[in-house]
Design a protein around this motif. Structure first.
Motif, PDB file in Angstrom:
ATOM      1  N   GLU A   1       0.860  -1.173   0.000  1.00  0.00           N
ATOM      2  CA  GLU A   1       0.000   0.000   0.000  1.00  0.00           C
ATOM      3  C   GLU A   1       0.901   1.228   0.000  1.00  0.00           C
TER       4      GLU A   1
ATOM      5  N   GLU B   1       0.516   4.177   0.791  1.00  0.00           N
ATOM      6  CA  GLU B   1       0.465   5.022   1.984  1.00  0.00           C
ATOM      7  C   GLU B   1       1.364   4.464   3.081  1.00  0.00           C
TER       8      GLU B   1
ATOM      9  N   CYS C   1      -5.284   1.827  -3.305  1.00  0.00           N
ATOM     10  CA  CYS C   1      -5.018   3.233  -3.554  1.00  0.00           C
ATOM     11  C   CYS C   1      -5.867   3.677  -4.747  1.00  0.00           C
TER      12      CYS C   1
END
Length: 157
Positions: free
Chosen positions: A9, A11, A57
């Motif tokens: 991910e 993030e 995402c």
DNA sequence: GCCAACGTTGGC
DNA sequence: GCCAACGTTGGC
């Protein structure tokens, strides 16, 4: 040489994060799935290359290439009680979980999106396209590898 | 050793 | 935020 696909991910850890690491190298820790663990421990070899995939995402897809620079060894995050990846059953002498070290090879000039992969006749069988596939590490065939490299280098769909 | 409940992943 | 898929857990 074998090829792989690693999900992350962005993030949490993106390809840009990897590019900012010293020597553009980082250990791939936190895998807590036995199938993926077995690949990290047994199948993934130094010199293998893989696709870096961004999941969960806005535009999921393949964003670049990494190379394995260190083969499977005990995931030390499992030993750290402060870590979200802590596993009291794992020890340094007998690790339950494994990781490898990866080094950035290149970031693609564009994202090879999941949507594009699903629509491509040569790629539609990739494990990543399967609904409900949650394995964070999957093998990639030579044909799939070359097809995606070609897409990335031609910079168009 | 079965299987229901639960938690997590990840696309949409 | 919803929900399908599927791995894991735990009662029996």
């Amino acid at each position: 040489m074998q090829h792989w696909l690693f999900k992350s991910e962005p993030e949490t850890f993106s390809i840009d994060d990897l590019s900012k690491r010293p020597k553009q190298t980082e250990h791939w820790d936190g895998v807590r799935n036995y199938q993926a663990r077995n690949m990290l421990r047994d199948a993934i070899k130094k010199g293998d290359q893989g696709f870096f995939y961004h999941s969960s995402c806005e535009i999921p897809g393949i964003v670049g290439i990494f190379e394995v620079v260190k083969e499977g060894y005990g995931d030390h995050s499992a030993l750290d009680p402060e870590s979200t990846y802590f596993d009291p059953e794992s020890t340094s002498a007998n690790p339950r979980w494994y990781m490898v070290d990866i080094k950035l090879v290149k970031k693609f000039p564009r994202i090879i999106t999941l949507q594009e992969i699903k629509q491509h006749p040569k790629l539609s069988e990739m494990l990543i396209t399967r609904k409900g596939n949650r394995l964070s590490i999957t093998p990639v065939t030579t044909k799939e590898w070359q097809t995606i490299l070609h897409l990335a280098e031609n910079n168009k769909a």
